[in-house]
Structure formats: C-alpha cells, structure tokens
Design an enzyme around this catalytic site. Structure first.
Site, PDB file in Angstrom:
ATOM      1  N   GLY A   6      -5.930 -45.146  17.804  1.00 24.58           N
ATOM      2  CA  GLY A   6      -4.921 -45.162  18.855  1.00 24.58           C
ATOM      3  C   GLY A   6      -4.220 -43.838  19.043  1.00 24.58           C
ATOM      4  CB  ILE A  50      -7.697 -36.640  17.366  1.00 24.01           C
ATOM      5  CG1 ILE A  50      -6.954 -35.317  17.584  1.00 24.01           C
ATOM      6  CG2 ILE A  50      -9.122 -36.373  16.895  1.00 24.01           C
ATOM      7  CD1 ILE A  50      -6.745 -34.515  16.328  1.00 24.01           C
ATOM      8  CB  VAL A  86      -5.308 -31.417  19.634  1.00 16.95           C
ATOM      9  CG1 VAL A  86      -5.740 -32.047  20.942  1.00 16.95           C
ATOM     10  CG2 VAL A  86      -6.464 -31.409  18.647  1.00 16.95           C
ATOM     11  CE  LYS A 125       0.664 -27.951  11.306  1.00 14.92           C
ATOM     12  NZ  LYS A 125      -0.346 -27.670  12.344  1.00 14.92           N
ATOM     13  CE  LYS A 151      -5.710 -34.365   7.463  1.00 17.09           C
ATOM     14  NZ  LYS A 151      -6.308 -35.653   7.899  1.00 17.09           N
TER      15      LYS A 151
END
Length: 660
Positions: free
Chosen positions: A296, A299, A456, A417, A429
């Site tokens: 949702g 991306i 993005v 990042k 991440k």
C-alpha cells in the site's frame, strides 16, 4: 408593526418572476399616463378638457396599450433591476420614441390634435420617468433586503480596477453588501472609491467588529499565489472567511480556479533522462504467484502495478495499513481483472510469523518483493524499538518463511540510508540487508537479493510533497541545511529497475541503481517555488514571495547520502544497475545479532537495541544520552514480536483470505 413590515418584505421578495414582470409593465403603462399629463401644462392648448371626452381619451388609451405591447415585445420588463446598464436604458429610450410617434399619429387621426412639440416633451418625460422608476425600485428592493437582514457584509481587499468592478457588481447584489475597501497602497488609503472608504490593513479588525463583517474578498488576481496565501492566513486568524476572486484567464478556462503548482517532470527536476520502460525484459514473473509486502506504500503500490503488467498469475498485496490496502486494492482491481490476474489483499504485519507462513503456503508464493518498512527518519528515530522490530525482525521473519515455503526469489527493497548510517532507520535497513545476505549464503533453493536506491520523487514523506504543501500555503519552505544533498529517482524508474535486477539475480547480490548526480535540496526548493509562479525571498530580493528557511540537521540526518559502503562495484547486463561488493556477517554473527535484538525488544531496552546496531552496522553510532527524549518502553509489542519469531509459535493463527 415590525412583524407586519417583515411579512410585507417577505411577500415582496417572494413574488414570482411573472408577477414581477407584470408589476414593471404596469408601472411603465401608468408612467405613460403620468408623462402625458405632465407635458400638457407646458403648452397652451385649446380644448384642454377634450382629453376627458371619448374622442380625446381614446388616443391616450390606445397609446397606453401600445406601451404595454411594445414593452412586452422588447422584453423590457424581463430585465432584472440590478442588471440595468446603458444598453437596457437604450431599449427604454426606443420605447419612449415609439410611444411618442404612435401617440402623435393617433391624435392626428382623431379630432383632438395637440401641438407637435407636445409629443416630443411627452416622449422625453416618459423616458425620464421610466428610467428613474428603475432606480427607485432598486433602492426600495435594497431597503427590503436590509429590513430582512439577509445581506452578508464583506470587505473587498484590493481597491484596484478589479476591486472597483467587484464593488459595483455587488452593489446590486441581493445577498452581499460591500462595506469598505482595504488596500496596501498608501496613496489609495483614506479615499472614497465607488462609494466605499479605502482603509488600511491595520483597520480590518475594527471594521470587522463595528460592521459585523464575516467575509473578505481578495480582489487582486495579479498578485502571486504565495502573497495571496500569506494575506489569507493573516485574515483567517481574525475569524474571517477568505475568498479569492479568480483572474480573467481563470474565468475563461485558461488557468485552474484552484491554485496548483505546475507539473514538474522527474527528468526536469533531476536534470537527466529517466529510465521509464516498465519492467522491460522481465519474463520471470509471468504466470507466477507474487507477494508484495508493504503493497500500500508509494513503492509497494507501483510494484504491484508493474507486476500486473508482467502477467503474473496471482498478486498478493500484504499491507499493515487497512486504509492503504483498501485504496491500493480498489485502484488495482480493474487492472487485475483486465489482465486476468488474481488479486488477493492481506491485512497484517510481516512480524507475524504464523500469518506470513500461512499466506506463503496457502497462495503458493513463488516471488516475494519485500517493500514493507518504517522509513521516515525522524519518526523511527523517536521510536527505535518499533523501527528495529519491523525493519529487522520483519525482514528476518518474511525471508526465513519464504525460504521454508520454497519461494523461488526474494528481493529486499533497501535504501541508501543503509550505507554507513547515522540514524536508526538506516541502521535497521543495513541490519535487514545483513540478514538477507546471510540467508542467501546458506540457501540452496530461494534466490535472495537486495536493491538499494535513494529517494523516490513524490513518495509519502519525501521533501517534494512537503515543499509543495508549504508553497501552497505561502511559505516559508523549510530545509534542514543549505548544503544537504540527496539522490532522487522517479518511482516508475526505480520499480522498473528493481524488477529487472531481481530477474537476473543469482543470490546474495546488493544491487545499486544509477541515481545520477545527487541534488542539492535547497536548489529543489528554489526550483519548485519558481515553478509555482512565485519568486524566492532572499537578502538580495527582499520583495520575493516565499522564503527558504534553514532549520538545522535533525538527529541522525546526514549531510550527504552514499549508495555503496566501498568503492568496489561491478557492472551488470543493465547499464543502470550495478552490483556492490560488500562484506557480510557470518551465520553465527547474524544469529547473535538477532538474538540480542529480540532480547532487547522483549525487555524494552532501547540502549541494548542501539548497542546491537552499533556493534554490527559499520559506521553507525547510537546517539548520546540526552540528544532526544527516550520513548516509553514497548514491552508488549516486543514480546509479541519475539513470540512470533520463534520456531515453535504458539500464538493464535491469523487466518488470511483463502484463494478463489
């Protein structure tokens, strides 16, 4: 008595259109008779009493009938009182000429014939009385509206040409009453224009209280949108409703009535051509059962859209937010039906091991795109335990269960990042990458890979939508540092390259996308201001519309982002995709990190969780005590995450939708 006046006013206002036309027609016919008797004393006519005889009165009666017929044919009574202008008064003049000529002809035929000058005076008198009656009736109508108290009092901001025209138009309006002008020009202040005083902006509060004004009309269409927004915000603080008069170009449809920024293409913003050939060359998704976690998000939803274009057999949208899942499923349902793809929405978290296992097995998932993550740096920085649980343990759970379910491919969507991170989000991440790298080294079936890229354009939480919102409000636009730079890519280009990279992965690769040159955020803000037809307010341009304000780097924010930990990288079969050569942790080290992280989450120990990231993530150092307030412990969610991540899950089974 007051009530009877109010009732009479309501009765007059409530008259139907035919009744109003009949009254105007009757007034004109009566004025023709009055004009006739007003003109008679001017001339010394013999047979003055002949007019009261049948021979003398018949021409007058016929003249009155001609007035009624001619006025009806010319549709003079159909014109609204407030709409009268030179053209309408010209029609009344024509009626007066016709009336005078017909009256002269009728009297010539009859036995009573006044002098020719009489008919000239008669026509002039009738014209003056008829036109004057319109003005008198209009004033009477305004008095009735004021008696009823139905007119809304407004201030017109701007005493230029547009404001004057607006004031004149509203002067004849049945529901709006302008009481004053307000203008920033000192030369116009304290003058009276179009019957209204011109006041200073500082006088608005006094006028609002004295005249009980509720609305302000901004009549300055030539002013920039930023200036209009600033004035509107200032007036709204006084409790006023602010309305903007559209410009002529907006009224004729050449500009939108709602102020919007111009569409700035990604290529123009980034200064380079973008790769926007959606999933070109991707064939490994055809007839496959595909799962997109975080489907949702910005991306994730684009991933789902392009997966549908690859003719997958089934698409499972895995999403934590019910609203995002609903909106995405509603948008994709027509595309899925057209492509003949089964679309399955699943509501849940990737940290729920039993739900993940159930979905993977029930829908025989073959390809997994893992885009679910908490990505907003300041939010994750204030909620490190939840961010680490979702981004690290969520990735570990989904990747491990995908391998156990026999999935063919697993692609992690990572971030720039993650490279030598200075914040919790980036560290989480990078830990997620290390987990996937470890599984890739030990997997004999599932092909694990990662795709790393920067910001993005237009995604939720990115700077560009924020800048557009600030510009629409009239500024200021906030930038954390004058020299901060970021990589940018359109969501279509990023997702296309993710699908391509995933298609030729062999296992364990960290793919890095060619993002072009990093862009200075300050320059992006300035460009967006210019694209909104505004100017940047600076020391050299103090009269500019919108100012860019430097707020200082936030905790954990880097001045410049990187895409690779080292300099070593190799090319791939696609010119915009590179493969980074980076060190990874051993199986024992990853297991140790996961175990320590789970223990920290179970006890709500933020310091222990930060220590895990500091130990295993290159370049990351937890913030010193006092740099931000420590959030309250989240023991219950952490315990749930730990329980769901164990091999012998005992929690309740969350049932996902069954396949059609």
């Amino acid at each position: 008595m007051k009530r009877s006046k109010s009732g009479l006013a309501a009765a007059i206002v409530g008259l139907s259109r035919p009744q109003k036309r009949a009254i105007i027609l009757g007034v004109d016919m009566a004025l023709a008779v009055l004009a006739y008797f007003v003109a008679r004393p001017i001339f010394d006519m013999s047979g003055a009493d002949a007019v009261f005889s049948i021979e003398g009165g018949l021409p007058l009666l016929l003249t009155v009938m001609v007035v009624g017929a001619t006025s009806t044919i010319l549709q003079i009574p159909s014109t609204q009182l407030k709409a009268y202008d030179a053209k309408n008064f010209g029609w009344i003049g024509g009626l007066a000429v016709i009336t005078a000529l017909v009256s002269w002809a009728l009297h010539e035929i009859g036995t009573y014939s006044p002098p020719a000058g009489f008919f000239f005076v008669f026509g002039i008198t009738f014209f003056v009385l008829s036109t004057s009656s319109r003005l008198v009736l209009l004033e009477m109508l305004f008095a009735i509206y004021r008696m009823r108290g139905t007119r809304s009092r407004v201030i017109i901001y701007g005493a230029g040409t547009t404001g004057i025209q607006l004031a004149r138009a509203l002067g004849a309006h049945e529901r709006v009453e302008p009481v004053a002008f307000v203008d920033d020009n000192p030369a116009l202040q304290r003058l009276t224009i179009a019957g209204l005083p011109v006041l200073r902006p500082a006088d608005i509060e006094t006028v609002v209280q004295d005249r009980k004004v509720k609305r302000v009309l901004l009549a300055m269409p030539s002013l920039s949108r930023a200036k209009l927004s600033q004035i509107a915000r200032r007036l709204e603080t006084l409790g006023l409703t602010v309305q903007v008069l559209p410009s002529f170009s907006q009224l004729v449809g050449e500009e939108p009535l709602v102020a919007k920024l111009k569409t700035l293409s990604p290529a123009k913003l980034m200064g380079r051509q973008t790769f926007d050939r959606r999933a070109e060359g991707v064939r490994n998704l055809r007839d496959k059962s595909v799962l997109v976690s975080g489907g949702g998000g910005s991306i994730g939803s684009e991933l789902c859209r392009q997966v549908l274009g690859c003719r997958a057999r089934r698409l499972v949208i895995f999403e934590l937010s019910e609203l995002a899942l609903y909106e995405t499923e509603r948008a994709l349902r027509p595309l899925a039906d057209e492509a003949g793809v089964e679309l399955v929405p699943v509501l849940g978290s990737v940290t729920e091991a039993r739900l993940v296992r159930h979905v993977l097995q029930t829908y025989a998932i073959q390809v997994v795109f893992h885009a679910a993550a908490y990505k907003h740096v300041p939010i994750v920085e204030c909620n490190p335990l939840v961010g680490l649980a979702n981004n690290v343990l969520g990735t570990w759970t989904l990747a491990r269960e995908s391998h156990a379910a026999g999935a063919e491919r697993f692609v992690l969507i990572s971030s720039d990042k993650a490279v030598r991170p200075t914040n919790v989000m980036g560290a989480s991440k990078r830990l997620a990458e290390l987990v996937v790298q470890d599984l890739a080294a030990r997997s004999t079936g599932t092909i694990f890979s990662m795709v790393r890229f920067g910001n993005v354009i237009g995604s939720s939480g990115s700077v560009i939508p924020l800048f557009k919102e600030q510009i629409a409000q009239g500024g200021p636009v906030t930038v954390t540092h004058r020299d901060v730079t970021r990589y940018f890519m359109s969501v279509e280009e990023a997702v296309s390259l993710v699908l391509v990279a995933g298609s030729f992965a062999a296992g364990g690769e960290v793919f890095v996308l060619d993002m072009g040159k990093p862009l200075r955020i300050w320059d992006i803000a300035a460009r967006l201001i210019l694209e909104s037809d505004s100017t940047v307010k600076t020391a050299d341009n103090p009269d500019g519309d919108i100012e860019i304000v430097e707020t200082g780097l936030r905790p954990g924010e880097k001045l410049h982002e990187e895409l690779m930990i080292g300099q070593a990288h190799i090319s791939t079969q696609h010119e915009k995709i590179f493969c980074a050569r980076e060190a990874r942790l051993s199986e024992i080290e990853v297991a140790s990190a996961i175990r320590a992280l789970r223990e920290a989450l179970a006890t709500g120990d933020e310091a222990a969780a930060s220590a895990v990231a500091s130990r295993w993530v290159e370049g990351y150092a937890a913030h010193r005590t006092g740099t931000r307030p420590a959030p309250a412990p989240v023991v219950a969610p952490a315990e749930a995450v730990m329980a769901e991540a164990t091999d012998d899950d005992t929690g309740p089974l969350v049932v996902a939708p069954t396949p059609a």
